[in-house]
Design a protein around this motif. Structure first.
Motif, short mmCIF file in Angstrom:
data_model
loop_
_atom_site.label_atom_id
_atom_site.label_comp_id
_atom_site.label_asym_id
_atom_site.label_seq_id
_atom_site.Cartn_x
_atom_site.Cartn_y
_atom_site.Cartn_z
N LEU A 1 0.80 -1.23 0.00
CA LEU A 1 0.00 0.00 0.00
C LEU A 1 0.84 1.28 0.00
N TYR A 2 2.13 1.16 0.25
CA TYR A 2 2.98 2.35 0.26
C TYR A 2 2.86 3.07 -1.08
N ASP A 3 2.70 4.37 -1.02
CA ASP A 3 2.62 5.19 -2.23
C ASP A 3 1.41 4.81 -3.09
N GLY A 4 0.37 4.32 -2.43
CA GLY A 4 -0.86 3.97 -3.15
C GLY A 4 -0.68 2.84 -4.15
N GLY A 5 0.36 2.03 -3.94
CA GLY A 5 0.60 0.90 -4.83
C GLY A 5 1.18 1.31 -6.17
N GLU A 6 1.66 2.55 -6.27
CA GLU A 6 2.18 3.06 -7.55
C GLU A 6 3.59 2.57 -7.87
N ASP B 1 -3.45 -18.22 7.91
CA ASP B 1 -3.77 -18.30 6.48
C ASP B 1 -4.86 -17.30 6.12
N LYS B 2 -5.91 -17.28 6.92
CA LYS B 2 -7.03 -16.37 6.66
C LYS B 2 -6.59 -14.91 6.77
N LEU B 3 -5.77 -14.61 7.77
CA LEU B 3 -5.27 -13.24 7.93
C LEU B 3 -4.45 -12.81 6.72
N LEU B 4 -3.60 -13.71 6.24
CA LEU B 4 -2.75 -13.39 5.09
C LEU B 4 -3.60 -13.14 3.84
N VAL B 5 -4.47 -14.07 3.52
CA VAL B 5 -5.27 -13.95 2.29
C VAL B 5 -6.25 -12.78 2.39
N CYS B 6 -6.93 -12.65 3.52
CA CYS B 6 -7.89 -11.55 3.68
C CYS B 6 -7.19 -10.20 3.63
N SER B 7 -6.01 -10.08 4.24
CA SER B 7 -5.25 -8.83 4.18
C SER B 7 -4.93 -8.48 2.74
N ALA B 8 -4.48 -9.48 1.99
CA ALA B 8 -4.13 -9.24 0.58
C ALA B 8 -5.36 -8.81 -0.21
N LEU B 9 -6.46 -9.50 -0.02
CA LEU B 9 -7.67 -9.18 -0.78
C LEU B 9 -8.19 -7.78 -0.45
N VAL C 1 -8.60 -4.47 -2.92
CA VAL C 1 -9.80 -3.63 -3.07
C VAL C 1 -9.39 -2.17 -2.92
N GLU C 2 -8.57 -1.88 -1.91
CA GLU C 2 -8.09 -0.51 -1.68
C GLU C 2 -7.38 0.04 -2.93
N LEU C 3 -6.63 -0.84 -3.60
CA LEU C 3 -5.89 -0.42 -4.80
C LEU C 3 -6.73 -0.49 -6.07
N LYS C 4 -8.00 -0.83 -5.89
CA LYS C 4 -8.95 -0.93 -7.02
C LYS C 4 -8.52 -1.98 -8.05
N GLU C 5 -7.89 -3.04 -7.55
CA GLU C 5 -7.47 -4.15 -8.40
C GLU C 5 -8.49 -5.29 -8.38
N LEU C 6 -9.41 -5.22 -7.42
CA LEU C 6 -10.39 -6.29 -7.22
C LEU C 6 -11.68 -5.68 -6.70
N PRO C 7 -12.83 -6.11 -7.23
CA PRO C 7 -14.09 -5.54 -6.74
C PRO C 7 -14.42 -6.05 -5.33
N ALA C 8 -14.97 -5.18 -4.54
CA ALA C 8 -15.28 -5.50 -3.14
C ALA C 8 -16.24 -6.69 -3.03
N ILE D 1 -1.13 -8.42 -7.70
CA ILE D 1 -0.13 -7.55 -7.10
C ILE D 1 0.89 -7.09 -8.15
N VAL D 2 1.42 -8.05 -8.92
CA VAL D 2 2.46 -7.67 -9.88
C VAL D 2 1.88 -6.90 -11.06
N GLY D 3 0.62 -7.16 -11.40
CA GLY D 3 -0.09 -6.36 -12.40
C GLY D 3 0.60 -6.23 -13.74
N ILE D 4 1.03 -7.32 -14.30
CA ILE D 4 1.70 -7.29 -15.60
C ILE D 4 0.63 -7.21 -16.69
N PRO D 5 0.61 -6.10 -17.45
CA PRO D 5 -0.43 -5.91 -18.46
C PRO D 5 -0.56 -7.07 -19.45
N ALA D 6 0.55 -7.67 -19.85
CA ALA D 6 0.51 -8.77 -20.82
C ALA D 6 -0.20 -10.01 -20.26
N LEU D 7 -0.32 -10.07 -18.93
CA LEU D 7 -0.98 -11.22 -18.29
C LEU D 7 -2.39 -10.89 -17.81
#
Length: 180
Positions: A23-28, A72-80, A84-91, A139-145
């Motif tokens: 989340l640092y720097d808004g994920g930029e 496990d739940k804390l890790l996955v839920c934190s990531a998800l 959402v915060e980074l607008k990479e996944l719908p809530a 997370i990695v957000g590679i456009p080709a993928l």
């Protein structure tokens, strides 16, 4: 405090570092996104490793039985939630996934009170694998993928629902009073 339990604790300790890095720097910052992905992958691998070690060397403990699935739940839920915060996944997708986790945890709690252990199913393991792959790809957000990422996200969501239905149908007796 055996090795599997130490790995579980390490996974929990890694979560804030993962979240702050992502989340640092808004994920930029793409470099920090790669670092966050690496942290997530390492944390995910500790999940596989701690369970294998615990079973192989008979190091299963009550602490591990409680903390491993929680970590496990804390890790996955934190990531998800971060995605959402980074607008990479719908809530709504994250709500479906997290709801499934609460429902299964509730089932396991009720079953445990009745002396029944609900083991992880293959559907649940497939779900977890696809969720973790989806998180890394997002997370990695590679456009080709992007098409692959979208497909993996949808597969993870479908497996989430299938695994929920599977757990409920196989363990419906857990909810019936006096019928164990």
């Amino acid at each position: 405090m055996n090795l599997p339990n130490k790995l579980t604790i390490l996974r929990v300790i890694m979560i804030p570092f993962f979240v702050l890095t992502l989340l640092y720097d808004g994920g930029e910052n793409q470099t920090l996104r790669y670092v966050a992905a690496a942290i997530f992958i390492i944390a995910s691998l500790t999940d596989m490793l701690d369970g294998k070690i615990a079973r192989k060397y008979n190091l299963v403990t009550n602490f591990g039985k409680f903390m491993d699935p929680l970590a496990d739940k804390l890790l996955v839920c934190s990531a998800l939630i971060c995605l959402v915060e980074l607008k990479e996944l719908p809530a709504w997708m994250v709500i479906v996934i997290i709801s499934r986790e609460f429902i299964i945890s509730g089932f396991r709690l009720v079953a445990s009170d009745n002396g029944v252990v609900i083991a992880a199913s293959y559907w649940g393991k497939f779900k977890t694998t696809f969720q973790m792959i989806a998180v890394v790809l997002l997370i990695v957000g590679i456009p080709a993928l992007s098409m692959v990422t979208t497909a993996v996200v949808w597969i993870a969501l479908v497996l989430t629902v299938i695994s929920l239905v599977d757990y409920i149908t196989k363990n419906v007796n857990v909810l019936k009073e006096g019928k164990m």
